[in-house]
Scaffold this motif. Sequence first.
Motif: not given
Length: 317
Positions: A275-295
């Motif tokens: 997420l490049d918030v160009t109006s404010h000169g900041v960037v938020l970046a994250n990788t999506v990870r699926y959680g695990t099922q219960t046993a």
Amino acid sequence: MSILFEAEYQGRRYAGTGIPEAGRAHTLHAVEDGQLRAAFLAGGAEAALAAATSGAETVSVTPGDPGLRLLPPLLPTATNNALVNGFMGTHRSKFDHDPEPDEEFVAPNYYMKGFGSWLRVSDEPLITPADPIWLIEEPEVVLVYVNGEDGTPHYAGYTFGNDLNDIGLHLKNPWAYTPYAKLCETSVLPWLFLDEPPQNVTGRVVVERDGATAWEGPFSCGADSIFHRFEDMAEHLFSYPLLRQAGLVTYTFLGADKATYHDGFRVEDGDRLVLDVTSHGVVLANTVRYGTQTATGSAGPYLPPSSRPSVSRTASR
């Protein structure tokens, strides 16, 4: 525009001002958990800035140092006395008319996302349920409030966040499943902008997959894009006594406009959301990870003994 932030470094809490530049050392001052929040309550932004730059113990740290972890703004790590919440359906594009100056306020839909400790910052993964239907990113303005000892909420500033959620589950049954759809981790920038909520916020979302751009598009989320007045939303929110508890820090997401879903694109496990918030000169970046099922896929192991069904020992005949 002044910017404040806090971080943990080698087991100690520090504060700094401005946004550190890549490759350049930045001076941080030692603070205690709650020190900046107390300064805000005592004297506003100027007092908080003074508290963030007056600590005698300092360190010089370069962004990317493995010992440095930036924190969500004013996060109370010791007590976890913080709430993440937000509004939905707030953008003008979702209404059939522009608001009139004297139009009666009608509160938008609301949700509680979770505890403050559930927040993540840039470069930390965002964990979702194990089998989401259709994930979407949501770039949003986040207002930060700190409650005084008498419960009065004080606006501290704003930052930006990504309210990752499962719109597919929401659309399946908006009345029943929306709270479940919101049960994905959420990220915010550590930078607290010490100013009034922003009028104009623009930027671009880029979804990276296997190191390449898989989707990109613009977004806007400032006051000029939102149908409701920020002050009306805040006044309504804090009319509820539960949100006026002493010392509570509240992170309020103000809603997002159209996202990848509206273009028919699916966010998948391993995608990196930028997420490049160009109006404010900041960037938020994250990788999506699926959680695990219960046993077992069953809720059985989570039931306390007193709530488990009793088993009759009488032999059937």
